[in-house]
Design a protein around this motif. Sequence first.
Motif, PDB file in Angstrom:
ATOM      1  N   UNK A 130      -0.760 -12.763 -14.315  1.00  0.00           N
ATOM      2  CA  UNK A 130      -0.194 -12.822 -12.970  1.00  0.00           C
ATOM      3  C   UNK A 130       1.304 -13.028 -12.970  1.00  0.00           C
ATOM      4  N   UNK A 131       1.831 -13.549 -14.066  1.00  0.00           N
ATOM      5  CA  UNK A 131       3.280 -13.700 -14.233  1.00  0.00           C
ATOM      6  C   UNK A 131       3.907 -12.461 -14.877  1.00  0.00           C
ATOM      7  N   UNK A 132       3.160 -11.361 -14.867  1.00  0.00           N
ATOM      8  CA  UNK A 132       3.612 -10.083 -15.438  1.00  0.00           C
ATOM      9  C   UNK A 132       3.863 -10.185 -16.934  1.00  0.00           C
ATOM     10  N   UNK A 133       3.100 -11.056 -17.599  1.00  0.00           N
ATOM     11  CA  UNK A 133       3.093 -11.048 -19.056  1.00  0.00           C
ATOM     12  C   UNK A 133       2.159  -9.923 -19.487  1.00  0.00           C
ATOM     13  N   UNK A 134       2.742  -8.772 -19.763  1.00  0.00           N
ATOM     14  CA  UNK A 134       1.941  -7.613 -20.153  1.00  0.00           C
ATOM     15  C   UNK A 134       1.369  -7.823 -21.554  1.00  0.00           C
ATOM     16  N   UNK A 135       2.196  -8.370 -22.465  1.00  0.00           N
ATOM     17  CA  UNK A 135       1.790  -8.486 -23.866  1.00  0.00           C
ATOM     18  C   UNK A 135       2.022  -9.897 -24.392  1.00  0.00           C
ATOM     19  N   UNK A 136       0.963 -10.664 -24.663  1.00  0.00           N
ATOM     20  CA  UNK A 136       1.138 -11.928 -25.373  1.00  0.00           C
ATOM     21  C   UNK A 136       1.228 -11.695 -26.882  1.00  0.00           C
ATOM     22  N   UNK A 137       2.215 -12.319 -27.498  1.00  0.00           N
ATOM     23  CA  UNK A 137       2.396 -12.258 -28.952  1.00  0.00           C
ATOM     24  C   UNK A 137       2.072 -13.636 -29.522  1.00  0.00           C
ATOM     25  N   UNK A 138       1.263 -13.688 -30.562  1.00  0.00           N
ATOM     26  CA  UNK A 138       0.803 -14.975 -31.082  1.00  0.00           C
ATOM     27  C   UNK A 138       1.461 -15.333 -32.412  1.00  0.00           C
ATOM     28  N   UNK A 139       1.567 -16.627 -32.667  1.00  0.00           N
ATOM     29  CA  UNK A 139       1.944 -17.104 -33.983  1.00  0.00           C
ATOM     30  C   UNK A 139       0.802 -16.839 -34.953  1.00  0.00           C
ATOM     31  N   UNK A 140       1.122 -16.783 -36.248  1.00  0.00           N
ATOM     32  CA  UNK A 140       0.106 -16.629 -37.283  1.00  0.00           C
ATOM     33  C   UNK A 140      -0.390 -17.975 -37.799  1.00  0.00           C
ATOM     34  N   UNK A 141       0.105 -19.045 -37.209  1.00  0.00           N
ATOM     35  CA  UNK A 141      -0.363 -20.396 -37.517  1.00  0.00           C
ATOM     36  C   UNK A 141      -0.755 -21.083 -36.220  1.00  0.00           C
ATOM     37  N   UNK A 186      -4.812  -9.425 -30.658  1.00  0.00           N
ATOM     38  CA  UNK A 186      -5.926  -8.500 -30.401  1.00  0.00           C
ATOM     39  C   UNK A 186      -6.247  -8.432 -28.911  1.00  0.00           C
ATOM     40  N   UNK A 187      -6.469  -7.229 -28.423  1.00  0.00           N
ATOM     41  CA  UNK A 187      -6.794  -6.894 -27.033  1.00  0.00           C
ATOM     42  C   UNK A 187      -5.605  -7.049 -26.086  1.00  0.00           C
ATOM     43  N   UNK A 188      -4.404  -7.267 -26.639  1.00  0.00           N
ATOM     44  CA  UNK A 188      -3.215  -7.279 -25.802  1.00  0.00           C
ATOM     45  C   UNK A 188      -2.879  -5.865 -25.350  1.00  0.00           C
ATOM     46  N   UNK A 189      -2.324  -5.767 -24.148  1.00  0.00           N
ATOM     47  CA  UNK A 189      -1.866  -4.496 -23.586  1.00  0.00           C
ATOM     48  C   UNK A 189      -0.427  -4.265 -24.039  1.00  0.00           C
ATOM     49  N   UNK A 190      -0.105  -3.037 -24.373  1.00  0.00           N
ATOM     50  CA  UNK A 190       1.253  -2.697 -24.794  1.00  0.00           C
ATOM     51  C   UNK A 190       1.997  -2.014 -23.652  1.00  0.00           C
ATOM     52  N   UNK A 191       3.298  -2.207 -23.633  1.00  0.00           N
ATOM     53  CA  UNK A 191       4.122  -1.696 -22.527  1.00  0.00           C
ATOM     54  C   UNK A 191       4.524  -0.248 -22.786  1.00  0.00           C
ATOM     55  N   UNK A 192       3.522   0.607 -22.827  1.00  0.00           N
ATOM     56  CA  UNK A 192       3.717   2.034 -23.040  1.00  0.00           C
ATOM     57  C   UNK A 192       2.910   2.801 -21.993  1.00  0.00           C
ATOM     58  N   UNK A 193       3.298   4.026 -21.674  1.00  0.00           N
ATOM     59  CA  UNK A 193       2.511   4.812 -20.724  1.00  0.00           C
ATOM     60  C   UNK A 193       1.054   4.887 -21.147  1.00  0.00           C
ATOM     61  N   UNK A 194       0.158   4.764 -20.159  1.00  0.00           N
ATOM     62  CA  UNK A 194      -1.272   4.773 -20.434  1.00  0.00           C
ATOM     63  C   UNK A 194      -1.847   3.389 -20.656  1.00  0.00           C
ATOM     64  N   UNK A 195      -1.000   2.376 -20.817  1.00  0.00           N
ATOM     65  CA  UNK A 195      -1.429   0.996 -21.048  1.00  0.00           C
ATOM     66  C   UNK A 195      -2.383   0.880 -22.234  1.00  0.00           C
ATOM     67  N   UNK A 218      -3.278   5.039 -33.021  1.00  0.00           N
ATOM     68  CA  UNK A 218      -2.825   3.691 -32.692  1.00  0.00           C
ATOM     69  C   UNK A 218      -3.037   3.353 -31.227  1.00  0.00           C
ATOM     70  N   UNK A 219      -3.119   4.390 -30.381  1.00  0.00           N
ATOM     71  CA  UNK A 219      -3.271   4.195 -28.930  1.00  0.00           C
ATOM     72  C   UNK A 219      -4.623   4.693 -28.438  1.00  0.00           C
ATOM     73  N   UNK A 220      -5.614   4.654 -29.308  1.00  0.00           N
ATOM     74  CA  UNK A 220      -6.915   5.242 -28.979  1.00  0.00           C
ATOM     75  C   UNK A 220      -7.544   4.623 -27.735  1.00  0.00           C
ATOM     76  N   UNK A 221      -7.391   3.301 -27.540  1.00  0.00           N
ATOM     77  CA  UNK A 221      -8.035   2.630 -26.415  1.00  0.00           C
ATOM     78  C   UNK A 221      -6.996   2.106 -25.435  1.00  0.00           C
ATOM     79  N   UNK A 222      -7.368   2.104 -24.153  1.00  0.00           N
ATOM     80  CA  UNK A 222      -6.449   1.720 -23.093  1.00  0.00           C
ATOM     81  C   UNK A 222      -7.134   0.753 -22.129  1.00  0.00           C
TER      82      UNK A 222
END
Length: 308
Positions: free
Chosen positions: A109-120, A236-245, A263-267
């Motif tokens: 809802x805050x327009x965070x399209x893509x969350x990026x996570x730490x590896x720890x 995993x399951x994050x949306x990327x900021x590219x056409x087609x989502x 790489x963009x098989x699923x949307x």
Amino acid sequence: MSPDVELQVGRRKVNVKRADKELFPQDGITKADLVEHYRRVAPRMLPELRGRPLMLERMPDGIDGGRFYQKEISDYFPDWIYRTTVAKEDGEVTHVVCDDTATLIYLAGQACVTPHRWLSRADKPRNPDRLVLDLDPPVDDFEPVRRAAHHLHELLDELDLPSGLMTTGSRGLHVVVPLNRRDDADDVLAFARSAAQALAARYPKELTVEPRKDARKGRLYLDVARNGYAQTVVAPFAVRSRPGAPVAVPLDWDELDDPELTACRWTVTDLGDRLQKDPWEGLARHGRGVTAANRRLRGLERSDGGAK
């Protein structure tokens, strides 16, 4: 003005402002659609987010507008959202930690399209439980990515390291190795760099560890930089900021040769049956350390005797 929507998410009420704002204008995908995606994938996504500091990629005006990458949690975020304070080079930073569906919905809802996570995880921020190798092709051609993934899988098997595969929703693939949290991030990064160098030496015409694009000479780049302390990777399951989502999706290794795989098989609008099975089931329970893997790698390098 666009309408606001209030959602009941478990015990929380989450207000989504301007829910009909189009975040992907070419595709007609709105903020409400983004929220619904993250609500739908939450059971599969949250186990990969819990306890981890996040960096938020936010696009209030949609993917055609400006974007910013947020580490420090905003002071207006609700008190019920978990947070953690970790060290940085010149002080501290307090990150969002996404431990529940309500938080995931709030971030969308805050327009965070893509969350990026730490590896720890926040309780041991210098001790990652994941290692990630990013297969970055020189052009939008998936075949070099497919070949590189096969090469890397073979090497990891030789090093007795279990691994998972994921589409990035961008151009390449991520190969994820579970770790046992006994090694410092600096040691993990050093091992990842050594493994990438060994693989590039085996296939010098196909692969490179050269960070400068003008020095790669058409070869696929084995990117290990995200294994450093406080670095992040797409979740995993994050949306990327590219056409087609497009969406980052975990895979089985036997799916790698599927001719329809990209790489963009699923949307957002076409996840198919990806939520009905978990290719990474049990993967996290098989975490390894890098010390023994380093010994095996040195033995392989001696037996290889150089590049193939």
